[in-house]
Write a protein that holds these residues in place. Structure first.
Motif, PDB file in Angstrom:
ATOM      1  N   UNK A  51     -32.266  -7.625  47.755  1.00 51.31           N
ATOM      2  CA  UNK A  51     -31.279  -6.582  48.065  1.00 51.31           C
ATOM      3  C   UNK A  51     -31.760  -5.511  49.045  1.00 51.31           C
ATOM      4  N   UNK A  52     -32.909  -5.691  49.682  1.00 46.85           N
ATOM      5  CA  UNK A  52     -33.448  -4.626  50.528  1.00 46.85           C
ATOM      6  C   UNK A  52     -32.504  -4.218  51.659  1.00 46.85           C
ATOM      7  N   UNK A  53     -31.844  -5.182  52.274  1.00 44.69           N
ATOM      8  CA  UNK A  53     -30.925  -4.857  53.375  1.00 44.69           C
ATOM      9  C   UNK A  53     -29.764  -4.012  52.888  1.00 44.69           C
ATOM     10  N   UNK A  54     -29.233  -4.338  51.712  1.00 52.32           N
ATOM     11  CA  UNK A  54     -28.111  -3.575  51.164  1.00 52.32           C
ATOM     12  C   UNK A  54     -28.560  -2.179  50.743  1.00 52.32           C
ATOM     13  N   UNK A  55     -29.774  -2.105  50.200  1.00 51.11           N
ATOM     14  CA  UNK A  55     -30.311  -0.802  49.794  1.00 51.11           C
ATOM     15  C   UNK A  55     -30.439   0.117  51.001  1.00 51.11           C
ATOM     16  N   UNK A  56     -30.986  -0.416  52.096  1.00 50.43           N
ATOM     17  CA  UNK A  56     -31.121   0.385  53.313  1.00 50.43           C
ATOM     18  C   UNK A  56     -29.761   0.822  53.845  1.00 50.43           C
ATOM     19  N   UNK A  57     -28.798  -0.099  53.823  1.00 51.07           N
ATOM     20  CA  UNK A  57     -27.490   0.183  54.418  1.00 51.07           C
ATOM     21  C   UNK A  57     -26.720   1.233  53.615  1.00 51.07           C
ATOM     22  N   UNK A  58     -26.733   1.112  52.288  1.00 52.23           N
ATOM     23  CA  UNK A  58     -25.884   1.966  51.454  1.00 52.23           C
ATOM     24  C   UNK A  58     -26.579   3.215  50.917  1.00 52.23           C
ATOM     25  N   UNK A  59     -27.897   3.161  50.733  1.00 52.51           N
ATOM     26  CA  UNK A  59     -28.571   4.248  50.017  1.00 52.51           C
ATOM     27  C   UNK A  59     -29.453   5.127  50.895  1.00 52.51           C
ATOM     28  N   UNK A  60     -29.807   4.671  52.102  1.00 48.56           N
ATOM     29  CA  UNK A  60     -30.648   5.498  52.965  1.00 48.56           C
ATOM     30  C   UNK A  60     -29.778   6.566  53.623  1.00 48.56           C
ATOM     31  N   UNK A  61     -29.438   7.552  52.812  1.00 42.47           N
ATOM     32  CA  UNK A  61     -28.485   8.594  53.190  1.00 42.47           C
ATOM     33  C   UNK A  61     -29.064   9.947  52.776  1.00 42.47           C
ATOM     34  N   UNK A  62     -29.065  10.950  53.668  1.00 33.73           N
ATOM     35  CA  UNK A  62     -29.710  12.227  53.323  1.00 33.73           C
ATOM     36  C   UNK A  62     -29.094  12.943  52.125  1.00 33.73           C
ATOM     37  N   UNK A  63     -27.790  12.773  51.896  1.00 36.91           N
ATOM     38  CA  UNK A  63     -27.167  13.411  50.733  1.00 36.91           C
ATOM     39  C   UNK A  63     -27.675  12.784  49.435  1.00 36.91           C
TER      40      UNK A  63
END
Length: 267
Positions: free
Chosen positions: A100-112
């Motif tokens: 799931x690393x790609x999905x984690x980066x896409x959805x969760x790498x967010x400053x908020x």
């Protein structure tokens, strides 16, 4: 590769090395600092690949212990069990991260999200640090294999940026009866296969997208992260043994709150 880019890479690498092994989330700090200084790398590859410097720093500090462990393993059941415990603890992150690393980066790498988890994690760390938990383990070599697996699942929480890999493993170990120093030391050992695996996967996924400038910045970041991590690893265990985790908990809360303020004012 201009001077400004090199300067930003050095700042982020200092952040990586200084925060990788303390329970404040190095990835969260890097992404937050990168957001405000305007640093971008393809798929956040820079932030992951410079972790190799931090990995080599801890290998350097623990080289004698690692060598002794490997030499004793053929004849010492305790050494073999400890190596197995580290590998078992690594498995959940290897499987979940690999899938799931790609999905984690896409959805969760967010400053908020990062600011939220920094504050929430700081509050959790404060509570754990002040709670008088039953202490059964003062030595990482005493951890059972089921306990190691449970710590591995705690580590998976750190796939949410801002949670902190070391923080999740330390809290998990302490909830299961570990002392603070032993919990911190186990997080060091577990960091080696976990970070090496993340490095290898990210490099495999993204090496074709890296330019010469990207490679140069990663090389600079690697050296700086190695040096700053080397200093932290040598000092951290003694500090934690004497003072606990309150400083890092408040650090998380302050940085998270400052991040929220910056996002509201500057976007």
């Amino acid at each position: 590769m201009d001077v400004a880019s090199i300067g930003k890479a050095v700042v982020l690498a200092l952040v990586e090395g200084a925060t990788e092994f303390i329970p404040v989330s190095s990835t969260g700090h890097q992404l937050l600092v990168g957001h405000f200084i305007g640093f971008e790398s393809p798929n956040n590859t820079f932030e992951v690949l410079i972790q190799l410097g931090a990995i080599l720093a801890i290998v350097g500090v623990y080289f004698r212990q690692l060598l002794d462990l490997l030499l004793r393993a053929p004849r010492d059941p305790g050494a073999r069990r400890f190596i197995l415990a580290i590998l078992i603890a690594f498995l959940p992150a290897a499987i979940i991260g690999g899938l799931f690393s790609k999905y984690i980066k896409f959805y969760l790498f967010n400053p908020w999200i990062i600011c939220s988890t920094l504050v929430a994690g700081g509050l959790v760390l404060l509570v754990i640090d002040e709670t008088d938990l039953e202490q059964k383990y003062d030595d990482v070599h005493e951890y059972s294999l089921p306990m190691a697996l449970k710590i591995g699942f705690f580590q998976c929480l750190a796939m949410i940026p801002g949670v902190s890999r070391s923080g999740a493993t330390i809290v998990g170990a302490m909830l299961m009866g570990s002392g603070k120093r032993a919990a911190t030391e186990f997080s060091f050992y577990l960091a080696m296969p976990t970070m090496a695996g993340a490095f290898a996967k990210d490099l495999l996924d993204n090496y074709k997208n890296l330019s010469k400038d990207d490679v140069g910045l990663i090389a600079i970041g690697f050296v700086v992260a190695f040096l700053s991590a080397l200093f932290v690893v040598r000092k951290l265990l003694d500090y934690v043994s004497r003072h606990g985790f309150a400083l890092f908990a408040w650090w998380r809360i302050v940085v998270g709150a400052a991040g929220f303020a910056g996002l509201i004012v500057f976007g």
